[in-house]
Scaffold this motif. Structure first.
Motif, PDB file in Angstrom:
ATOM      1  N   GLU A  67       0.846  -1.156  -0.063  1.00 28.74           N
ATOM      2  CA  GLU A  67      -0.075   0.199   0.075  1.00 28.74           C
ATOM      3  C   GLU A  67       0.690   1.104   0.003  1.00 28.74           C
ATOM      4  O   GLU A  67       0.626   2.209  -0.696  1.00 28.74           O
ATOM      5  CB  GLU A  67      -0.908   0.205   1.097  1.00 28.74           C
ATOM      6  N   GLU A  68       1.927   1.167   0.593  1.00 27.49           N
ATOM      7  CA  GLU A  68       2.974   2.357   0.795  1.00 27.49           C
ATOM      8  C   GLU A  68       3.583   2.714  -0.663  1.00 27.49           C
ATOM      9  O   GLU A  68       3.659   3.822  -1.086  1.00 27.49           O
ATOM     10  CB  GLU A  68       4.153   2.107   1.894  1.00 27.49           C
ATOM     11  N   PHE A  69       3.854   1.464  -1.414  1.00 24.78           N
ATOM     12  CA  PHE A  69       4.324   1.658  -2.810  1.00 24.78           C
ATOM     13  C   PHE A  69       3.367   2.364  -3.575  1.00 24.78           C
ATOM     14  O   PHE A  69       3.565   3.469  -4.339  1.00 24.78           O
ATOM     15  CB  PHE A  69       4.551   0.424  -3.672  1.00 24.78           C
ATOM     16  N   LEU A  70       2.137   2.170  -3.586  1.00 25.45           N
ATOM     17  CA  LEU A  70       1.172   2.871  -4.278  1.00 25.45           C
ATOM     18  C   LEU A  70       0.825   4.086  -3.579  1.00 25.45           C
ATOM     19  O   LEU A  70       0.602   5.247  -4.612  1.00 25.45           O
ATOM     20  CB  LEU A  70      -0.049   2.044  -4.253  1.00 25.45           C
ATOM     21  N   VAL A  80       1.920   4.204 -12.825  1.00 22.56           N
ATOM     22  CA  VAL A  80       1.435   3.017 -12.066  1.00 22.56           C
ATOM     23  C   VAL A  80       0.605   2.271 -12.991  1.00 22.56           C
ATOM     24  O   VAL A  80      -0.541   2.695 -13.451  1.00 22.56           O
ATOM     25  CB  VAL A  80       0.690   3.156 -10.675  1.00 22.56           C
ATOM     26  N   GLY A  81       0.969   1.394 -13.767  1.00 19.55           N
ATOM     27  CA  GLY A  81       0.599   0.591 -14.854  1.00 19.55           C
ATOM     28  C   GLY A  81      -0.514  -0.634 -14.133  1.00 19.55           C
ATOM     29  O   GLY A  81      -0.347  -0.840 -12.941  1.00 19.55           O
ATOM     30  N   GLU A  82      -1.006  -1.502 -15.051  1.00 15.25           N
ATOM     31  CA  GLU A  82      -1.696  -2.665 -14.260  1.00 15.25           C
ATOM     32  C   GLU A  82      -0.820  -3.454 -13.489  1.00 15.25           C
ATOM     33  O   GLU A  82      -1.012  -3.952 -12.535  1.00 15.25           O
ATOM     34  CB  GLU A  82      -2.681  -3.411 -15.396  1.00 15.25           C
ATOM     35  N   PRO A  83       0.369  -3.703 -14.206  1.00 15.34           N
ATOM     36  CA  PRO A  83       1.181  -4.832 -13.451  1.00 15.34           C
ATOM     37  C   PRO A  83       1.606  -4.274 -12.198  1.00 15.34           C
ATOM     38  O   PRO A  83       1.710  -4.969 -11.156  1.00 15.34           O
ATOM     39  CB  PRO A  83       2.535  -4.724 -14.468  1.00 15.34           C
ATOM     40  N   LYS A  89       5.341  -4.237  -5.711  1.00 12.20           N
ATOM     41  CA  LYS A  89       6.812  -4.110  -5.393  1.00 12.20           C
ATOM     42  C   LYS A  89       7.730  -3.875  -6.691  1.00 12.20           C
ATOM     43  O   LYS A  89       8.802  -3.529  -6.700  1.00 12.20           O
ATOM     44  CB  LYS A  89       7.283  -5.581  -4.869  1.00 12.20           C
ATOM     45  N   LEU A  90       7.059  -4.008  -7.935  1.00 13.67           N
ATOM     46  CA  LEU A  90       7.723  -3.636  -9.183  1.00 13.67           C
ATOM     47  C   LEU A  90       7.963  -2.201  -9.074  1.00 13.67           C
ATOM     48  O   LEU A  90       8.590  -1.750 -10.121  1.00 13.67           O
ATOM     49  CB  LEU A  90       6.895  -4.010 -10.206  1.00 13.67           C
ATOM     50  N   LEU A  91       7.409  -1.335  -8.049  1.00 13.56           N
ATOM     51  CA  LEU A  91       7.726  -0.021  -7.996  1.00 13.56           C
ATOM     52  C   LEU A  91       8.864   0.114  -6.932  1.00 13.56           C
ATOM     53  O   LEU A  91       9.393   1.297  -7.009  1.00 13.56           O
ATOM     54  CB  LEU A  91       6.577   0.670  -7.237  1.00 13.56           C
ATOM     55  N   GLU A  98      13.371   7.953  -6.438  1.00 17.93           N
ATOM     56  CA  GLU A  98      12.860   9.202  -5.981  1.00 17.93           C
ATOM     57  C   GLU A  98      13.271   9.490  -4.518  1.00 17.93           C
ATOM     58  O   GLU A  98      13.625  10.494  -4.103  1.00 17.93           O
ATOM     59  CB  GLU A  98      11.352   9.277  -6.011  1.00 17.93           C
ATOM     60  N   LEU A  99      13.355   8.189  -3.764  1.00 10.60           N
ATOM     61  CA  LEU A  99      13.733   8.168  -2.367  1.00 10.60           C
ATOM     62  C   LEU A  99      15.133   8.998  -2.253  1.00 10.60           C
ATOM     63  O   LEU A  99      15.607   9.938  -1.496  1.00 10.60           O
ATOM     64  CB  LEU A  99      13.850   7.229  -1.527  1.00 10.60           C
TER      65      LEU A  99
END
Ligand code: FE2
Ligand code: FE2
Length: 202
Positions: A67-70, A80-83, A89-91, A98-99
């Motif tokens: 949820e934090e990734f999103l 953010v795509g469907e995958p 975690k793909l993010l 960015e961090l």
């Protein structure tokens, strides 16, 4: 000299940054990727400090909750795509980049782009991004049937090694009935078509 000192300080800061965010196991992986990336950079005439810096950052966000990734992706306008919705975690690459920009002040777009692209690969990856992508797959603790071949290839030709690695990753996912990220397919297509031009773009 000043640039060298800055790059050196940046890698020390990045190591602490990764250490503070990761389990020991994943931090150890990070250090092995950094060493592997530095060796590959040296072999291929690339900047070792940039290779090391990108590696130290690459998995720093890997232990973030889905949820934090999103949430972060939305806050920071990360696509953010469907995958990514299916598997947040793909993010972890884009979020780590960015961090690093925000918390470490890393402004080197080549480094940040390598971090963003390290999970799925993407078309147009430059030599540093290829170095990180491969280093992540062949660091000394990696153990799978074709890893020795990839280690050898990576020292000879980053493009060929990336092609082999992507083919393997795609076949692996397909074999397990898992979706293949569109960026991985696009990256493979790009590398295959671009390979003959390699001398011109490196
Ligand atoms: Fe990763
Ligand atoms: Fe990794």
């Amino acid at each position: 000299m000043e640039d060298y000192a800055n790059a050196h300080t940046a890698t020390e800061d990045a190591a602490s940054f990764a250490r503070s965010r990761l389990s020991e196991k994943r931090y150890d992986h990070t250090l092995r990727v950094a060493d592997t990336a530095a060796v590959l950079a040296r072999v291929h005439g690339l900047d070792e400090d940039r290779a090391r810096l990108s590696a130290l950052i690459h998995d720093a966000a890997r232990e973030t909750e889905p949820e934090e990734f999103l949430r972060l992706a939305e806050e920071w306008n990360i696509p953010v795509g469907e995958p990514e919705r299916q598997s947040p975690k793909l993010l972890h690459g884009p979020v780590a980049a960015e961090l690093a920009r925000r918390e470490l002040g890393v402004r080197d777009e080549v480094v940040l782009e390598a971090v963003r692209a390290h999970t799925t690969a993407k078309p147009g990856m430059g030599p540093l991004a290829l170095t990180l992508y491969i280093a992540d797959k062949i660091e000394p603790a990696r153990d799978y049937p074709s890893v020795e071949r990839l280690r050898k290839l990576a020292r000879e030709d980053l493009h060929t090694a990336a092609i082999e690695s992507l083919r393997r990753a795609i076949a692996h996912n397909e074999g397990r009935g898992k979706d293949v990220h569109p960026s991985s397919r696009a990256a493979l297509e790009w590398l295959e078509s671009d390979h003959t031009l390699q001398g011109g773009i490196e």
